[in-house]
Design a protein around this motif. Structure first.
Motif, PDB file in Angstrom:
ATOM      1  N   THR A 134       0.828  -1.208   0.000  1.00  0.00           N
ATOM      2  CA  THR A 134       0.000   0.000   0.000  1.00  0.00           C
ATOM      3  C   THR A 134       0.861   1.255   0.000  1.00  0.00           C
ATOM      4  O   THR A 134       0.648   2.175  -0.802  1.00  0.00           O
ATOM      5  CB  THR A 134      -0.934   0.000   1.224  1.00  0.00           C
ATOM      6  N   LYS A 135       1.847   1.309   0.872  1.00  0.00           N
ATOM      7  CA  LYS A 135       2.688   2.503   0.985  1.00  0.00           C
ATOM      8  C   LYS A 135       3.594   2.672  -0.232  1.00  0.00           C
ATOM      9  O   LYS A 135       3.820   3.793  -0.699  1.00  0.00           O
ATOM     10  CB  LYS A 135       3.497   2.435   2.273  1.00  0.00           C
ATOM     11  N   ALA A 144       1.361   3.870  -3.120  1.00  0.00           N
ATOM     12  CA  ALA A 144       0.903   5.238  -2.837  1.00  0.00           C
ATOM     13  C   ALA A 144       2.009   6.247  -3.125  1.00  0.00           C
ATOM     14  O   ALA A 144       1.766   7.301  -3.725  1.00  0.00           O
ATOM     15  CB  ALA A 144       0.441   5.349  -1.390  1.00  0.00           C
ATOM     16  N   LYS A 145       3.222   5.904  -2.730  1.00  0.00           N
ATOM     17  CA  LYS A 145       4.339   6.839  -2.902  1.00  0.00           C
ATOM     18  C   LYS A 145       4.798   6.932  -4.355  1.00  0.00           C
ATOM     19  O   LYS A 145       5.015   8.017  -4.876  1.00  0.00           O
ATOM     20  CB  LYS A 145       5.506   6.414  -2.006  1.00  0.00           C
ATOM     21  N   ILE A 157       2.207  10.165  -3.195  1.00  0.00           N
ATOM     22  CA  ILE A 157       1.865  10.524  -1.819  1.00  0.00           C
ATOM     23  C   ILE A 157       3.137  10.375  -0.982  1.00  0.00           C
ATOM     24  O   ILE A 157       3.643   9.263  -0.806  1.00  0.00           O
ATOM     25  CB  ILE A 157       0.734   9.627  -1.278  1.00  0.00           C
ATOM     26  N   GLN A 158       3.659  11.456  -0.491  1.00  0.00           N
ATOM     27  CA  GLN A 158       4.927  11.411   0.238  1.00  0.00           C
ATOM     28  C   GLN A 158       4.759  10.957   1.686  1.00  0.00           C
ATOM     29  O   GLN A 158       5.591  10.237   2.215  1.00  0.00           O
ATOM     30  CB  GLN A 158       5.618  12.777   0.183  1.00  0.00           C
ATOM     31  N   ASN A 159       3.688  11.402   2.328  1.00  0.00           N
ATOM     32  CA  ASN A 159       3.420  10.963   3.703  1.00  0.00           C
ATOM     33  C   ASN A 159       2.388   9.831   3.636  1.00  0.00           C
ATOM     34  O   ASN A 159       1.207  10.068   3.452  1.00  0.00           O
ATOM     35  CB  ASN A 159       2.895  12.120   4.544  1.00  0.00           C
ATOM     36  N   THR A 160       2.864   8.587   3.798  1.00  0.00           N
ATOM     37  CA  THR A 160       1.997   7.414   3.648  1.00  0.00           C
ATOM     38  C   THR A 160       1.489   6.891   4.989  1.00  0.00           C
ATOM     39  O   THR A 160       1.063   5.742   5.081  1.00  0.00           O
ATOM     40  CB  THR A 160       2.743   6.288   2.908  1.00  0.00           C
ATOM     41  N   GLU A 161       1.496   7.744   6.002  1.00  0.00           N
ATOM     42  CA  GLU A 161       1.002   7.316   7.311  1.00  0.00           C
ATOM     43  C   GLU A 161      -0.476   6.934   7.215  1.00  0.00           C
ATOM     44  O   GLU A 161      -1.278   7.615   6.581  1.00  0.00           O
ATOM     45  CB  GLU A 161       1.191   8.437   8.334  1.00  0.00           C
ATOM     46  N   PHE A 195      -5.395   6.892   4.538  1.00  0.00           N
ATOM     47  CA  PHE A 195      -4.189   7.712   4.611  1.00  0.00           C
ATOM     48  C   PHE A 195      -4.502   8.937   5.454  1.00  0.00           C
ATOM     49  O   PHE A 195      -5.536   9.576   5.277  1.00  0.00           O
ATOM     50  CB  PHE A 195      -3.725   8.151   3.214  1.00  0.00           C
TER      51      PHE A 195
END
Length: 200
Positions: free
Chosen positions: A45-46, A49-50, A55-59, A69
């Motif tokens: 997923t992360k 996403a990145k 998406i830089q912040n994948t928290e 997210f």
């Protein structure tokens, strides 16, 4: 909607396992297998996403038992079964489920228990129903406007549902590794050993 998956057996034999553990969100599991599936789902997923959605912040945070997210408006749903770990991304709320299709279960009895009257359902019919049921639970509401079902890798049933209309030009992509003993934390920053291949 875009679908990404990996084969657990291929990934685990080609990665530095310690680097997979760095994706832990400190959940406790009863078995190593369940922990591995969870960690691979988080990595997948992360990573996507990145590197696909920028998406830089994948928290990730959990809201009403559903992951989101924390700092991005992109919806996703993770599922795994047997040797497949999968994540589906969408621009609106999504629920996805994948199941390995086994024979030998009493499909009719299970479907009748859920109010589906059928005489002699095939494995394909049963798993289309079952993955739809599970995907609906993951969606978190009953307002389904789109449904997609597909057989993946010959013997897995995948179903996705959304409370909005799916974009029709989606693709299914598989993550592959081309070297041994890769460091997943380095791949997150500079992917060199993992590539996405379009399956469908």
């Amino acid at each position: 909607m875009d679908i990404f998956y990996l084969k657990k057996s291929e990934f685990l034999e080609n990665i530095d396992y310690k680097t997979l553990k760095t994706f832990s969100d400190n959940r406790e599991f009863n078995s190593k297998e369940k922990e591995e599936e969870h960690l691979l789902g988080l990595f997948l997923t992360k990573f996507i996403a990145k590197h696909i959605y920028d998406i830089q912040n994948t928290e990730i945070e959990i809201i009403n038992k559903k992951p989101f997210f924390k700092n991005a408006k992109l919806y996703f749903s993770i599922s795994h079964s047997k040797d497949i770990v999968l994540v589906v991304f969408n621009n609106s709320n999504i629920g996805a489920d994948i199941e390995y299709m086994e024979n030998g279960k009493n499909f009719k009895l299970i479907m009748n228990r859920y109010g589906i009257k059928t005489s002699n359902p095939t494995a394909k019919e049963f798993y289309r129903f079952w993955t739809g049921h599970e995907a609906e639970i993951k969606l978190g509401n009953r307002n389904i406007k789109s449904l997609f079902s597909e057989i993946l890798e010959d013997n897995y049933m995948l179903t996705c549902v959304s409370d909005n209309i799916f974009v029709s030009n989606f693709q299914i992509k598989k993550l592959n590794i081309n070297v041994k003993n890769i460091d997943l934390t380095k791949e997150m920053d500079f992917p060199q050993s993992i590539k996405c291949d379009i399956i469908a």
